[in-house]
Write a protein that holds these residues in place. Sequence first.
Motif, PDB file in Angstrom:
ATOM      1  N   LEU A 132      30.941  24.979  -3.968  1.00 23.71           N
ATOM      2  CA  LEU A 132      31.972  24.306  -4.763  1.00 23.71           C
ATOM      3  C   LEU A 132      33.321  24.941  -4.478  1.00 23.71           C
ATOM      4  O   LEU A 132      33.406  26.126  -4.195  1.00 23.71           O
ATOM      5  CB  LEU A 132      31.692  24.472  -6.266  1.00 23.71           C
ATOM      6  CG  LEU A 132      30.477  23.769  -6.827  1.00 23.71           C
ATOM      7  CD1 LEU A 132      30.236  24.220  -8.259  1.00 23.71           C
ATOM      8  CD2 LEU A 132      30.688  22.263  -6.814  1.00 23.71           C
ATOM      9  N   ILE A 133      34.353  24.126  -4.589  1.00 30.55           N
ATOM     10  CA  ILE A 133      35.715  24.634  -4.488  1.00 30.55           C
ATOM     11  C   ILE A 133      36.476  24.077  -5.681  1.00 30.55           C
ATOM     12  O   ILE A 133      36.488  22.868  -5.916  1.00 30.55           O
ATOM     13  CB  ILE A 133      36.391  24.190  -3.171  1.00 30.55           C
ATOM     14  CG1 ILE A 133      35.647  24.777  -1.976  1.00 30.55           C
ATOM     15  CG2 ILE A 133      37.854  24.604  -3.170  1.00 30.55           C
ATOM     16  CD1 ILE A 133      36.137  24.268  -0.646  1.00 30.55           C
ATOM     17  N   TYR A 134      37.094  24.977  -6.430  1.00 29.11           N
ATOM     18  CA  TYR A 134      37.911  24.576  -7.564  1.00 29.11           C
ATOM     19  C   TYR A 134      39.351  24.910  -7.220  1.00 29.11           C
ATOM     20  O   TYR A 134      39.621  25.921  -6.584  1.00 29.11           O
ATOM     21  CB  TYR A 134      37.524  25.351  -8.835  1.00 29.11           C
ATOM     22  CG  TYR A 134      36.155  25.019  -9.349  1.00 29.11           C
ATOM     23  CD1 TYR A 134      35.961  23.901 -10.147  1.00 29.11           C
ATOM     24  CD2 TYR A 134      35.064  25.826  -9.054  1.00 29.11           C
ATOM     25  CE1 TYR A 134      34.698  23.599 -10.633  1.00 29.11           C
ATOM     26  CE2 TYR A 134      33.799  25.530  -9.535  1.00 29.11           C
ATOM     27  CZ  TYR A 134      33.627  24.417 -10.326  1.00 29.11           C
ATOM     28  OH  TYR A 134      32.391  24.120 -10.805  1.00 29.11           O
ATOM     29  N   SER A 135      40.259  24.078  -7.662  1.00 36.80           N
ATOM     30  CA  SER A 135      41.676  24.332  -7.437  1.00 36.80           C
ATOM     31  C   SER A 135      42.447  23.980  -8.690  1.00 36.80           C
ATOM     32  O   SER A 135      42.109  23.032  -9.397  1.00 36.80           O
ATOM     33  CB  SER A 135      42.195  23.496  -6.264  1.00 36.80           C
ATOM     34  OG  SER A 135      43.582  23.673  -6.116  1.00 36.80           O
ATOM     35  N   SER A 136      43.478  24.729  -8.922  1.00 34.74           N
ATOM     36  CA  SER A 136      44.397  24.395  -9.998  1.00 34.74           C
ATOM     37  C   SER A 136      45.092  23.079  -9.646  1.00 34.74           C
ATOM     38  O   SER A 136      45.368  22.818  -8.480  1.00 34.74           O
ATOM     39  CB  SER A 136      45.438  25.514 -10.123  1.00 34.74           C
ATOM     40  OG  SER A 136      46.532  25.072 -10.898  1.00 34.74           O
TER      41      SER A 136
END
Length: 142
Positions: free
Chosen positions: A131-135
């Motif tokens: 998973l990749i989370y970004s603001s």
Amino acid sequence: GEVVRAELKFNPKTVPATHKEKCFVSFSVYKNVQWPTEKTVFFIRHGESKWNEAEHKIKKEGALMTGAAAMASQRDHALNDIGIEQARALNRRWKATRDGRDIKSDDVPKGMSYGEEPTTEDEKAFFEAELIYSSPLTRALQ
């Protein structure tokens, strides 16, 4: 789940001295759930923003600059020119690593120190992220 607040411990060999402020993360704990025993989490900070630049000027010059009050009332500050180049250099660096090419000096963002080079195991884990989370803030998406 139960919310837990934990202080992150930074590896002094890989975190520049200027980025060792305390950092806290809140997360939920779910009991009676079978989870993997270990997860690797990579944090990538955005490049220098216009707000960071203003802070540096205020600290250096000891006076408020024109427009600082207006900037302080906002939360979504874009990257400045240095931050844009830092983001581009990081992009070049990870692509060179992914493609098995040597990392050139211009692949390292100016003003950034990485400490120890990542191990092959670190790189493999980074490229196999589930998973990749970004603001959603502008500076994180630029």
